[in-house]
Design an enzyme around this catalytic site. Structure first.
Site, mmCIF file in Angstrom:
data_model
loop_
_atom_site.group_PDB
_atom_site.id
_atom_site.type_symbol
_atom_site.label_atom_id
_atom_site.label_comp_id
_atom_site.label_asym_id
_atom_site.label_seq_id
_atom_site.Cartn_x
_atom_site.Cartn_y
_atom_site.Cartn_z
ATOM 1 N N GLU A 1 0.878 -1.157 0.000
ATOM 2 C CA GLU A 1 0.000 0.000 0.000
ATOM 3 C C GLU A 1 0.922 1.215 0.000
ATOM 4 O O GLU A 1 1.800 1.302 0.866
ATOM 5 C CB GLU A 1 -0.816 -0.048 1.298
ATOM 6 C CG GLU A 1 -2.122 0.658 1.203
ATOM 7 C CD GLU A 1 -2.870 0.639 2.535
ATOM 8 O OE1 GLU A 1 -2.746 -0.328 3.297
ATOM 9 O OE2 GLU A 1 -3.565 1.629 2.791
ATOM 10 N N ARG B 1 5.092 -13.541 9.560
ATOM 11 C CA ARG B 1 5.850 -12.329 9.245
ATOM 12 C C ARG B 1 7.216 -12.361 9.906
ATOM 13 O O ARG B 1 7.451 -13.093 10.867
ATOM 14 C CB ARG B 1 5.081 -11.090 9.662
ATOM 15 C CG ARG B 1 4.795 -10.991 11.149
ATOM 16 C CD ARG B 1 4.147 -9.653 11.525
ATOM 17 N NE ARG B 1 3.158 -9.195 10.568
ATOM 18 C CZ ARG B 1 3.215 -8.006 9.945
ATOM 19 N NH1 ARG B 1 4.177 -7.163 10.171
ATOM 20 N NH2 ARG B 1 2.270 -7.651 9.120
ATOM 21 N N LYS C 1 4.279 1.350 11.138
ATOM 22 C CA LYS C 1 4.357 2.650 10.452
ATOM 23 C C LYS C 1 4.140 3.795 11.432
ATOM 24 O O LYS C 1 4.810 4.821 11.352
ATOM 25 C CB LYS C 1 3.292 2.724 9.355
ATOM 26 C CG LYS C 1 3.802 2.191 8.038
ATOM 27 C CD LYS C 1 2.715 2.125 6.979
ATOM 28 C CE LYS C 1 3.161 1.148 5.902
ATOM 29 N NZ LYS C 1 2.084 0.371 5.319
#
Ligand code: ATP
Ligand code: MG
Length: 587
Positions: free
Chosen positions: A45, A287, A297
């Site tokens: 994204e 992950r 983020k």
């Protein structure tokens, strides 16, 4: 480095996705006219900078495509107009290329450029939504957001059907068209999927009439003001995969619960004639969690905006722009990604694995150089101040073909502070002065001469300011006389007259805690106050020609890179990439 070598010879790390791909190749699961049998994608994204976790996904997706003659698409998942920007798109493209991958597929089948934007599919996505409405698989819900949340139920309680769930398809269709035409405000209506009659009671919350389109009067960085309704991620993602003929859609474990919707949507649309079988399949892996960093983020942004670090490309950040600036190599990062394997269970990888991989990549390639980081003056009393002798050493000890580098030996030199002790401890073989009729230490100045310590100077505070030695003219390294001297110490040095004084930044881990943000901890409490130290060091004169991003091993000290932003021609600034050995926690 011996401890890195052990890891290199270890068995290949497990990667269950390789097994799946190999099985699909063996059974011909995805043999399709004009298309490779393996097509993966990396779908960021564009709402921030990529970090080391993304690098794992990039290496995995592009790596599978490379290893099985397939192709990997770079796709921007840009369906959220508010948070996305061109700046991030550009940075992501740069970072993926820097890591060593591209989306140019050479064939033999399906050659071409494979860079995509989910926003390019807005027309198709819309068309499919209309189909779902007409076929009774979607409806416009006009409940308020609060009502919808209340009626969704929770893990223990089934949801309640919306009063609008059974409105006629024609009514939903008209409302959906009016939503698109801009007749409603944000949140007034929403388009939801209807997977089955009793979907609102599904134990999987993601199947309880998930939203697939919402009204959002917002400017999109690529489609401008064309749309005021935007498709949701869970709707867009499977369709984008199918439109691009993806075979293996790889994502992280938190999407496991989304897979039933992924499968339902593609099967339903395939039945509707939108896709041919076989449709893509989603696979989830654990992950990458690395110790001593944060990757969220929000937290990275906080570090940048509160000026705790010097921008998104601060060499201490795990962003790819930061790691690049730090001097980490793409090959080292790829090695780490490979070595940490691909599994289905979450775990933590020690930051040292990344550093070890970077060292291992750099050791055979980085030219050597001498740097004195904590300088102390060494004066060769019996050497003429106007004289100079050229010394040389190999650019790389294992690559004679790279030739030699040269540097002058002069009367005044710089050595490391720690290479002199007024009162030597037992087993100290570097410089110490004569005492009680015993001579001072005899030491070889590496690639130069053997010298003997004859005294030292101190200032009024008792700080040693210079060490005095005499040299033996017939002891030069590489000459016959060199063998006449047996010494235990071998010390690095640079000529004070010729050295390049340069800014060197010594970077270390940003956090003192291995999991600074786990268990609700406040990560800012664990900032390492010594994560950045800026010094002026004296470097071998040839380093003045170092090019931005050129990497070196400074003997004894570690690997360093000429900073890509602040280095000027003839005036490089160096960043420490990593020390020679893992010394974390031993200082
Ligand atoms: P973050 O939440 O860490 O900021 P994200 O998931 O929001 O990252 P995306 O742009 O959606 O960022 O991620 C692109 C791809 O990278 C996704 O397929 C995602 O699964 C993958 N990815 C993100 N973080 C990691 C990680 N730590 N390990 C492996 N893959 C990751
Ligand atoms: Mg995400």
């Amino acid at each position: 480095m011996s401890n890195d070598k052990t890891a290199a010879t270890a068995a290949p790390a497990p990667n269950f996705l390789r097994n799946i791909v190999e099985q699909d190749l063996a059974t011909g699961a995805y043999q399709r006219e004009g298309l490779p049998s393996v097509i993966t994608r990396f779908p960021p994204e564009p709402n921030g900078y990529l970090h080391i976790g993304h690098a794992k996904s990039i290496c995995l997706n592009f790596g599978l495509a490379r290893d099985y003659a397939g192709r990997c698409h770079l796709r921007f998942d840009d369906t959220n107009p508010a948070k996305e920007e061109q700046e991030y798109v550009d940075s992501i493209i740069d970072s993926v290329k820097w890591l060593g991958f591209d989306w140019e597929h050479k064939g033999p089948v399906g050659a071409g450029t494979h860079l995509y934007y989910a926003s390019d599919y807005f027309d198709r996505l819309y068309e499919m939504a209309e189909y779902l409405i007409k076929a009774g698989f979607a409806y416009v819900d006009s409940q308020s957001a609060d009502e919808m949340a209340a009626n969704r139920g929770n893990f223990n309680t089934p949801g309640t059907n919306s009063p609008f769930r059974n409105r006629p398809a024609e009514e939903s269709l008209q409302l959906f068209r009016d939503m698109k035409a801009g007749k409603y405000a944000d949140g007034e209506h929403i388009l939801r999927a209807k997977i089955s009659e009793d979907a609102m009671a599904s134990p999987n919350m993601n199947l309880r009439d998930p939203a697939i389109y919402r009204i959002r009067h917002a400017h999109h960085h690529r489609t401008g003001d064309k749309w005021c309704i935007y498709p949701m991620y869970d709707y867009t993602h499977p369709i984008s995969d199918a439109l691009e003929n993806i075979t293996h859609s790889i994502c992280t474990l938190e999407f496991q619960d989304h897979r039933p919707f992924y499968d339902w949507l593609l099967a339903t649309l395939a039945e509707g004639g939108f896709f041919r079988q076989p449709v893509p399949k989603q696979y989830e892996f654990a992950r990458l969690n690395l110790t001593y960093i944060v990757t969220s983020k929000r937290k990275l942004r906080q570090l940048v905006e509160e000026c705790i670090v010097d921008g998104w490309d601060d060499p201490r950040l795990p962003t790819l722009v930061g790691m690049r600036r730090r001097g980490f190599t793409p090959e080292g990062i790829q090695l780490m990604a490979e070595r940490t394997g691909v599994t289905k269970s979450d775990g933590w990888i020690d930051y040292g694995v990344l550093e070890g991989a970077v060292r291992e990549d750099l050791d055979p390639k980085a030219p050597r150089a001498i740097a004195v980081l904590r300088p102390l003056k060494l004066i060769v009393d019996n050497f003429d101040a106007n004289d100079s002798v050229e010394c040389s050493s190999p650019v790389h000890p294992h690559h004679p073909e790279l030739g030699n580098r040269t540097f002058p030996f002069t009367r005044e030199l710089w050595i490391e502070e720690e290479d002199f002790m007024e009162v030597p401890t037992k087993g100290y073989f570097r410089f110490y002065p004569p005492v009680d009729g015993q001579p001072g230490a005899r030491v070889r100045l590496k690639y130069g001469f053997v010298v003997e310590c004859i005294g030292y100077d101190k200032d009024e505070n008792g700080k040693v300011t210079a060490v005095h030695v005499n040299y033996f003219p017939d002891s030069k390294s590489g000459t016959d006389g060199a063998n006449n001297y047996k010494v235990k110490g071998n010390i690095t040095w640079v000529s004070a007259a010729a050295a390049l004084a340069a800014e060197v930044r010594l970077y270390d881990r940003l956090f003192t805690d291995a999991q600074p943000d786990s268990g609700g901890k406040d990560f800012k409490q664990f900032l390492n106050p010594h994560s950045k130290e800026v010094i002026t060091a004296y470097l071998e004169p040839g380093l003045k020609d170092a090019q931005a991003e050129q990497r070196f091993q400074f003997e004894r000290h570690g690997y360093f890179v000429a900073d890509r932003v602040d280095s000027q021609p003839g005036k490089p600034v160096f960043n420490r990439i990593v020390t020679l050995k893992d010394s974390w926690g031993t200082k």
